[in-house]
Scaffold this motif. Sequence first.
Motif, PDB file in Angstrom:
ATOM      1  N   VAL A 254      87.962 -15.640 134.941  1.00  0.00           N
ATOM      2  CA  VAL A 254      87.186 -14.514 134.912  1.00  0.00           C
ATOM      3  C   VAL A 254      86.251 -14.247 133.755  1.00  0.00           C
ATOM      4  CG1 VAL A 254      88.831 -12.867 134.016  1.00  0.00           C
ATOM      5  CG2 VAL A 254      87.349 -12.210 135.956  1.00  0.00           C
ATOM      6  N   ASN A 255      86.516 -14.948 132.684  1.00  0.00           N
ATOM      7  CA  ASN A 255      85.807 -14.707 131.403  1.00  0.00           C
ATOM      8  C   ASN A 255      84.868 -15.838 131.015  1.00  0.00           C
ATOM      9  OD1 ASN A 255      87.010 -12.090 130.628  1.00  0.00           O
ATOM     10  ND2 ASN A 255      88.873 -13.440 130.089  1.00  0.00           N
ATOM     11  N   LEU A 256      84.729 -16.952 132.007  1.00  0.00           N
ATOM     12  CA  LEU A 256      83.812 -17.733 131.847  1.00  0.00           C
ATOM     13  C   LEU A 256      82.455 -17.484 132.253  1.00  0.00           C
ATOM     14  CD1 LEU A 256      85.671 -20.881 133.239  1.00  0.00           C
ATOM     15  CD2 LEU A 256      84.936 -20.598 130.865  1.00  0.00           C
ATOM     16  N   THR A 257      81.376 -17.624 131.597  1.00  0.00           N
ATOM     17  CA  THR A 257      79.962 -17.325 131.950  1.00  0.00           C
ATOM     18  C   THR A 257      79.216 -18.651 132.528  1.00  0.00           C
ATOM     19  OG1 THR A 257      78.904 -17.541 129.799  1.00  0.00           O
ATOM     20  CG2 THR A 257      79.955 -15.514 130.384  1.00  0.00           C
ATOM     21  N   SER A 258      77.916 -18.405 132.806  1.00  0.00           N
ATOM     22  CA  SER A 258      77.269 -19.464 133.361  1.00  0.00           C
ATOM     23  C   SER A 258      76.803 -20.414 132.169  1.00  0.00           C
ATOM     24  CB  SER A 258      76.012 -18.826 133.741  1.00  0.00           C
ATOM     25  OG  SER A 258      75.269 -18.441 132.692  1.00  0.00           O
ATOM     26  N   TYR A 259      76.995 -20.014 130.920  1.00  0.00           N
ATOM     27  CA  TYR A 259      76.904 -20.872 129.835  1.00  0.00           C
ATOM     28  C   TYR A 259      78.230 -21.832 129.410  1.00  0.00           C
ATOM     29  CZ  TYR A 259      73.213 -17.506 129.529  1.00  0.00           C
ATOM     30  OH  TYR A 259      72.305 -16.475 129.391  1.00  0.00           O
ATOM     31  N   ASP A 260      79.302 -21.467 130.183  1.00  0.00           N
ATOM     32  CA  ASP A 260      80.608 -22.337 130.223  1.00  0.00           C
ATOM     33  C   ASP A 260      80.747 -23.391 131.099  1.00  0.00           C
ATOM     34  OD1 ASP A 260      80.862 -20.357 127.814  1.00  0.00           O
ATOM     35  OD2 ASP A 260      81.956 -19.290 129.337  1.00  0.00           O
ATOM     36  N   ILE A 261      79.617 -23.282 131.977  1.00  0.00           N
ATOM     37  CA  ILE A 261      79.755 -24.326 133.384  1.00  0.00           C
ATOM     38  C   ILE A 261      78.708 -25.357 133.085  1.00  0.00           C
ATOM     39  CG2 ILE A 261      79.317 -24.326 135.672  1.00  0.00           C
ATOM     40  CD1 ILE A 261      81.609 -22.573 134.768  1.00  0.00           C
TER      41      ILE A 261
END
Length: 520
Positions: A254-261
């Motif tokens: 839930v704490n991942l953002t599009s910059y972590d993908i």
Amino acid sequence: MDILTNTVKERTRHTSAYKIPDIDISGLIGLSSRLKGEILRDFNHDYGNLLSILNTSFDPMALITLFQFYDPRLRCVTFQDYQLVPTLEEFSYILNIRITDDVPFVRVPKVVRFEKIAEALHMGIKEVERNWKSSGGVSGFYLCFLISRAEDAAKKEHWVDFSRLLAIMIYGFVLFPSRENFVSLVAICVFMNKNPVPTLLADAYFSIHSRHKKGGYVVGSCLPLLYQWFMLHLLVRGPFVLKKSSLKWSDRIVNLTSYDIRWNYCVGKVWNIITSYGQYPNVPFMGTRGCISYNPTLAYRQLGYAMEGSQKHVEEFESMYFADGKDPLELEKIAYAWTKIHKRDQTTLSKKVPIAMGPYRKWVEARAADLLLPFARSCPLYEQPPVVLSDTVAAEIYIQAKADNIKLKAKDKEVGLERYFQDHEKAELTRKLKHAQGEGSNMTHAQRQSHDLMEENLYRKQQECAKLRRSESSSKRKVQDSKKQLMEEKAKSARLEEELASLRAQRRGDGGAHSVIRRS
């Protein structure tokens, strides 16, 4: 999008109950270990990366957590500022199985044709009929029979038959399971169709969608394949989520953002995207358990293309979902639509760069706020970039420009240091040159005298050499003259000897005549 902290109470939606069936594939793993060298290469060439599915050890809680983010209206998983969509192209890339233009699996035939099954599995027709069984209303082979048949083929080193049997067992027991320890006719039909990727993706979507509200087991899809797909998107900035941690999977995801993908793991492999079939505005699937549709336009970013505008039109697309046998007429329409494939490439899509522009980001954030996330957010797992200054510039472009600026500044410092050292070296060389010139002025006179003496000696030696050359030339001429005189003397001597011989001959002739006269 700002990440909320623990001090703010965030509304969340209710989570659904999912269960992952636990199947024992140790027998198939044991059989697969017999494939080595050229035999293994032939298996991978003929059947793709099926063995990677057997060797995938996944955490079921990761998938159960992922399913909680499922958006049933858009048929995707929606996170706080990005979306992920399992696609045909990605499943094809992971399995290394090409999607053909042929119509995939439609339905199980009403009449079982044993001769076709025997031909597909390299068995005799009587052997197929004798071992064809029924379990819970599903017809097919028991797994133990196919394992025994494969072991016999391995002992006889019939590796083509062994590979075919192993592949059909993976299809029936892992990819398209129907009953425990059973390989059904459905799996055999998909295997013989040789176009399994659309059916796999259809079963994955149908299983997740049907269990979203009902709960229960998620079956009818390859769960290790879904796990591989999800993990591939987390491997760039997210190695942390693969390691054991005190955080639960819900807190990690839930704490991942599009910059972590990871948005570009198959960018170089995908150029054409299947966007729709026939008259349908999206992609309808025919699975082993029913029909369902998905929206590939939501997956442009993860397939390597830019997401520029809002996707409100996707919400208006026709959504299809019905179980097997519920709408045979619609099933026929879907099957016919698969004869007319619509694809798009870089000429009709946006730039080949996996970025998200401002309008799309705002639409996703609004969608997430309306849908509600299943878990409360806290601190992000990784350092996040600053807020983008303009909605017309993608955050990725801004971050890249900033990174390039830092690199240029570092390069400028390196060039400045290099220039300083070069100037210092130049000054040192100038000082040494002047010092050398000062010491050399005191030795100029002695060097000049030495030079004159050397020139005089050289001139004298040259004169001596010239004199010797003249003497040598004179001696050669004298030798040649002597040789000439000697030859002339030899010729003169020869002539004299000839004349002397002639005279002697004449004298002998005259002497004979005088003797005759005196006797008379």
